[in-house]
Motif scaffolding. Structure first.
Motif, PDB file in Angstrom:
ATOM      1  N   UNK A 138       0.826  -1.199   0.000  1.00 49.23           N
ATOM      2  CA  UNK A 138       0.000   0.000   0.000  1.00 49.23           C
ATOM      3  C   UNK A 138       0.858   1.245   0.000  1.00 49.23           C
ATOM      4  N   UNK A 139       0.287   2.324  -0.502  1.00 47.93           N
ATOM      5  CA  UNK A 139       0.961   3.606  -0.505  1.00 47.93           C
ATOM      6  C   UNK A 139       0.129   4.555   0.349  1.00 47.93           C
ATOM      7  N   UNK A 140       0.759   5.193   1.310  1.00 47.85           N
ATOM      8  CA  UNK A 140       0.070   6.160   2.169  1.00 47.85           C
ATOM      9  C   UNK A 140      -1.193   5.575   2.807  1.00 47.85           C
ATOM     10  N   UNK A 141      -1.075   4.379   3.362  1.00 42.96           N
ATOM     11  CA  UNK A 141      -2.189   3.797   4.094  1.00 42.96           C
ATOM     12  C   UNK A 141      -3.080   2.911   3.233  1.00 42.96           C
ATOM     13  N   UNK A 142      -4.204   2.437   3.827  1.00 51.75           N
ATOM     14  CA  UNK A 142      -5.179   1.577   3.150  1.00 51.75           C
ATOM     15  C   UNK A 142      -4.550   0.300   2.601  1.00 51.75           C
ATOM     16  N   UNK A 143      -3.572  -0.213   3.339  1.00 52.86           N
ATOM     17  CA  UNK A 143      -2.940  -1.425   2.850  1.00 52.86           C
ATOM     18  C   UNK A 143      -3.793  -2.638   3.178  1.00 52.86           C
ATOM     19  N   UNK A 174      -6.343  -7.076   0.052  1.00 57.13           N
ATOM     20  CA  UNK A 174      -7.235  -6.645  -1.024  1.00 57.13           C
ATOM     21  C   UNK A 174      -7.219  -5.126  -1.189  1.00 57.13           C
ATOM     22  N   UNK A 175      -6.044  -4.550  -1.034  1.00 54.87           N
ATOM     23  CA  UNK A 175      -5.893  -3.102  -1.206  1.00 54.87           C
ATOM     24  C   UNK A 175      -6.374  -2.681  -2.583  1.00 54.87           C
ATOM     25  N   UNK A 176      -7.289  -1.715  -2.599  1.00 54.23           N
ATOM     26  CA  UNK A 176      -7.888  -1.371  -3.887  1.00 54.23           C
ATOM     27  C   UNK A 176      -7.624   0.077  -4.293  1.00 54.23           C
ATOM     28  N   UNK A 177      -6.666   0.738  -3.634  1.00 55.13           N
ATOM     29  CA  UNK A 177      -6.448   2.151  -3.924  1.00 55.13           C
ATOM     30  C   UNK A 177      -5.095   2.411  -4.561  1.00 55.13           C
ATOM     31  N   UNK A 178      -4.524   1.360  -5.108  1.00 55.10           N
ATOM     32  CA  UNK A 178      -3.214   1.473  -5.731  1.00 55.10           C
ATOM     33  C   UNK A 178      -3.354   0.891  -7.134  1.00 55.10           C
ATOM     34  N   UNK A 179      -2.883   1.634  -8.120  1.00 52.89           N
ATOM     35  CA  UNK A 179      -2.955   1.135  -9.491  1.00 52.89           C
ATOM     36  C   UNK A 179      -1.594   0.573  -9.879  1.00 52.89           C
ATOM     37  N   UNK A 180      -1.581  -0.650 -10.382  1.00 48.46           N
ATOM     38  CA  UNK A 180      -0.313  -1.272 -10.751  1.00 48.46           C
ATOM     39  C   UNK A 180      -0.342  -1.640 -12.230  1.00 48.46           C
ATOM     40  N   UNK A 181       0.694  -1.248 -12.929  1.00 50.17           N
ATOM     41  CA  UNK A 181       0.756  -1.493 -14.374  1.00 50.17           C
ATOM     42  C   UNK A 181       2.081  -2.139 -14.735  1.00 50.17           C
ATOM     43  N   UNK A 182       2.058  -3.027 -15.738  1.00 50.57           N
ATOM     44  CA  UNK A 182       3.310  -3.525 -16.290  1.00 50.57           C
ATOM     45  C   UNK A 182       3.287  -3.241 -17.780  1.00 50.57           C
ATOM     46  N   UNK A 229      -6.126   4.921  -9.120  1.00 48.89           N
ATOM     47  CA  UNK A 229      -4.811   5.510  -8.856  1.00 48.89           C
ATOM     48  C   UNK A 229      -5.017   6.542  -7.755  1.00 48.89           C
ATOM     49  N   UNK A 230      -5.571   6.068  -6.622  1.00 55.74           N
ATOM     50  CA  UNK A 230      -5.988   6.957  -5.543  1.00 55.74           C
ATOM     51  C   UNK A 230      -4.819   7.322  -4.642  1.00 55.74           C
ATOM     52  N   UNK A 231      -4.126   6.303  -4.156  1.00 55.68           N
ATOM     53  CA  UNK A 231      -2.998   6.561  -3.260  1.00 55.68           C
ATOM     54  C   UNK A 231      -1.656   6.350  -3.936  1.00 55.68           C
TER      55      UNK A 231
END
Lengths: 680, 177
Positions: free
Chosen positions: A97-102, A105-113, A156-158
């Motif tokens: 998690x970034x800046x909390x909400x870890x 099933x953290x849903x506030x972080x966008x991950x791309x490859x 891409x919230x946090x």
């Protein structure tokens, strides 16, 4: 006397030689080409941190730092990024998690490859255990903390984690690695890259690993779990195999095409538990083998129209399947994106784009008593998006204003607007200040819209039969919202030392929580069903500081310090994990001891973490911990390297995270492995 | 006892030396080296008469913050009796104003636009992007066994009206005709 003399001579020697070193350095411009071709390149200089010019809190994990740390997975490579909380739950499962909400099933972080979204649409989070590639093929990982939804879209919230693999022209020839240790029981990787013509390069790769279980300690369990603990299976080992490849084609000098594909398959052991109707625990423990398969195919076509204008069209297909006793997930995603960048006049740098994503997902459960859906098991969703960003140079090479917004239409909440305003002031070559205000949203996932899960059962009493408590999604569930304020400052007094800091304040609204819903008496007197329904009832805020500093002390030694502080105010919220560890600190030393021997030393401290405990009804504190990683690598020849790594050393095994997963909590302990790499 | 102390002293001294010292005293930062290569290539280029007759300083442009210190050193140097101005670029919009452009591997995404911008113009392009020379760039710096070498695309050079000294061509790993 002799002692003194030796010390004196040694000191003198140091002075003389360092003096010559400095002297040659300032003269490189006077050397002829022949002389320049005889000079050896130092290894530390390769890792100079490119201090970003972007008005955002960006940290870049370079391929060099991945190599030196010996990270065998993407989560490991992210461990010491400032502001990121990276925690391992068991052998396979991670919470990042970034800046909390870890959380798992953290849903506030966008991950791309390479431009492909890695989240599962069922809960809009990331199954980290199946997001992998050959670590040696990663060019860099860009981590942007704070909302970047105007550019990248909802969720891409946090933060955004952007994993970028190398161009195939940079991975020519053969590479092989082989390793083994206690937790890393065995791993192997192989890549071969070739030049097919002047304009076409490609690579293929294969990797696999077998990892051991983490240990389970009864002291970490709540009292009611101690009895079943004795008989429950504890295996959480896993096996993984992935293969893939990439082709880069330069069609014309101004046009290029990239095609890449990956396939993976994995088998993971786990020991979950679910609510049951059986006394005395009303909870059933069992063991399970999770099977995970996936496939993706991506292509990106880019064409420059002029020196200042370029467009790209990217399309990908992604298939993923996850089978476990609790639920089966299957999703097919098709995504197409168009993007155009153009510079207008001297002052406007515009990027705009259009996108469409089609997701077909299937959520099913062999255990009908555990999971049901008000919709058919298979649903289709469409996501339309458009975005525009204009970077305006207000004062030449000094002051930039960026105005951006994204407009998205999704099937759950309709149209969403995510604007962002940023300002960057380049005071001089050494000082850079930026600030940003952004709104971003986290759109509902299937779980929150139409799925019900039997989370726990309340035992029958004198006055009541057994109560099945269901957590249910709702049509009325809206997006969660963040408004974020950030200020950042970068300072590079000398080229050997750089300093990057950011301060943020995030205001969250419409956060997920549950409220008491209908009670179903139709099954009385056997049992009754009590529904609790997701709603947008909570709000709160957090604020904090992140800083990272790099000091290149000499040609052979560099030091990096990353620190973050965060304070959260969300009240007694049990709807989701909100708090991050208040203090996180990492110190990383890279030292080239002699010619061919490098040492990587990491010390990290992670503060207490408050999480929802495994019974989903109370909070639990994961104790603060320290750990040390040490890696030593020896280049026997330029093409053969032997290395040894110890992870989580000098401190006893500890919990890093738990919760949300209906799993036992596992401890992360010291481990080691040896690795050999060969370039041919 | 005294002997043990002495060897410890020696060990410490050695440690200090290893920390402070590059393994070989001639080892150098690749950023400085690439700037020095670029300067040398410019020196051995035959520029068009029209450019030599112009009074304006040489503009050597570079991408990437990491190279700032290395390229700024060039501002103290001269080329064909004219001063050099080093210019840091972020975007491709000003490339046409440069005499020499160095683009580093981190900016690979900009090469399509770069090739369009310099197309057939007397602008010397230098890069450490792999494949740069065969794909339409002029000089590509490559690293092999901790040393730097270079490849040349003489076809692109000729088309742009630039010529590079035969001394330089001889030193190149590969010359694409």
């Amino acid at each position: 006397m002799l002692k003194l003399k030796v010390t004196f001579l040694a000191t003198l020697f140091v002075f003389i030689v360092s003096f010559t070193a400095i002297a040659t350095e300032s003269n490189s411009l006077d050397l002829s080409l022949q002389e320049l071709m005889n000079v050896e390149v130092t290894s530390v200089s390769k890792q100079k941190q490119p201090l970003s010019n972007s008005p955002a809190a960006i940290y870049v994990v370079t391929s060099e730092s991945i190599r030196r740390s010996g990270a065998t997975s993407i989560p490991q490579a992210l461990r010491d990024v400032p502001g990121l909380h990276v925690a391992q739950i068991d052998s396979q499962k991670w919470a990042i998690g970034s800046r909390g909400f870890n959380g798992r099933y953290n849903n506030k972080l966008l991950v791309l490859m390479d431009g492909r979204t890695l989240y599962s649409p069922a809960f809009s989070g990331v199954y980290w255990e199946v997001q992998d590639t050959l670590m040696a093929d990663i060019e860099r990982i860009e981590v942007i903390r704070g909302p970047s939804a105007a550019m990248w879209g909802a969720n891409a919230v946090n933060g955004v984690i952007n994993i970028i693999t190398k161009h195939s022209a940079d991975t020519l020839g053969g590479y092989a690695e082989l390793g083994a240790g206690d937790y890393e029981q065995g791993f192997a990787g192989f890549r071969y890259g070739s030049t097919m013509s002047d304009k076409v390069t490609s690579r293929v790769y294969l990797k696999g690993h077998e990892r051991d279980s983490f240990e389970l300690d009864p002291n970490d369990l709540e009292n009611d779990l101690l009895a079943p603990f004795a008989d429950a299976g504890k295996d959480n080992s896993w096996k993984y195999l992935q293969l893939g490849g990439r082709i880069d084609i330069q069609l014309e000098t101004d046009t290029s095409l990239t095609v890449s594909s990956d396939f993976y398959t994995s088998k993971m052991q786990q020991a979950p538990n679910i609510a049951s109707t059986e006394a005395p625990l009303y909870r059933e423990f069992y063991t399970d083998e999770v099977t995970n398969d996936g496939f993706n195919l991506l292509s990106k076509y880019t064409k420059a129209l002029s020196a200042t204008s370029e467009y790209s069209v990217q399309a990908y297909y992604d298939y993923t399947s996850r089978d476990e006793d609790l639920y089966d997930l299957r999703s097919d995603t098709f995504d197409i994106d168009f993007q155009h960048q153009l510079i207008i006049g001297q002052n406007h740098n515009i990027v705009w784009g259009l996108g469409y994503r089609y997701i077909q997902d299937e959520v099913d459960s062999r255990l009908r008593t555990f999971l049901t859906s008000s919709e058919s098991t298979q649903t289709n969703t469409d996501l339309w998006s458009a975005f525009i960003s204009d970077e305006i140079m207000l004062i030449k090479d000094e002051l930039w204003l960026t105005l951006a917004s994204r407009f998205e239409h999704n099937d759950y909440t309709g149209l969403e607007v995510q604007p962002n305003i940023r300002l960057m002031w380049q005071l001089d070559a050494k000082n850079n200040v930026w600030t940003s205000i952004a709104r971003a949203i986290r759109t509902p996932s299937r779980l929150e819209d139409n799925i019900s899960v039997n989370a726990l059962n309340i035992p029958p009493s004198d006055v009541s039969p057994l109560v099945k408590v269901w957590v249910s999604g709702s049509d009325n569930f809206e997006s969660e919202e963040i408004i974020s304020y950030e200020v950042g400052y970068r300072f590079m007094p000398v080229s050997q030392w750089s300093f990057d800091t950011s301060v943020f304040y995030n205001n969250y609204d419409q956060l997920r929580r549950t409220s008491i819903g209908a009670t179903d008496f139709s099954t009385y007197p056997n049992y009754i069903s009590q529904y609790t329904v997701f709603e947008n009832g909570d709000d709160g805020y957090n604020y904090g500081v992140e800083l990272s500093s790099l000091w290149v002390a000499s040609d052979t030694l560099q030091l990096r310090v990353n620190y973050s502080f965060i304070k959260s105010e969300f009240g007694d919220n049990l709807g989701q994990n909100t708090d991050a560890p208040e203090h996180m600190l990492s110190t990383i030393i890279d030292w080239n001891i002699i010619d061919d021997i490098d040492v990587n030393f990491v010390w990290r401290f992670i503060d207490d973490t408050i999480v929802i405990s495994e019974n989903n009804t109370s909070e639990k504190t994961i104790e603060r911990y320290n750990s040390v990683d040490i890696g030593v690598s020896w280049d026997i020849t330029p093409d053969v390297t032997l290395s040894a790594y110890g992870k989580n050393l000098l401190h006893p095994a500890h919990l890093e995270y738990e919760g949300e997963s209906l799993q036992f909590p596992y401890r992360v302990g010291p481990s080691y492995y040896l690795k050999a790499t060969l370039i041919f | 006892m005294k002997k043990a102390n002495l060897s410890r002293q020696l060990l410490y001294s050695l440690l200090v030396i290893f920390v402070l010292l590059p393994h070989t005293s001639i080892a150098q930062d690749s950023f400085d080296l690439k700037a020095a290569f670029t300067y040398n290539f410019a020196k051995f280029t035959q520029w068009p008469e029209s450019r030599l007759n112009e009074k304006s300083p040489w503009k050597i442009c570079f991408f990437g913050n990491q190279y700032r210190d290395s390229f700024m050193e060039l501002s103290n140097k001269t080329l064909a009796n004219k001063p050099i101005t080093a210019i840091s670029l972020l975007e491709t919009s000003q490339i046409e104003l440069c005499d020499v452009v160095f683009i580093d591997a981190n900016s690979r995404d900009l090469i399509r636009r770069l090739f369009l911008a310099v197309d057939n113009k007397p602008i010397l392009t230098v890069s450490d992007i792999s494949g740069f020379a065969v794909q339409g760039g002029m000089i590509e710096i490559v690293e092999q066994d901790k040393r730097l070498y270079f490849n040349i695309n003489s076809k692109v050079l000729e088309a742009s009206g630039l010529n590079i000294s035969s001394q330089v061509l001889k030193l190149a790993l590969e010359v694409k005709q």
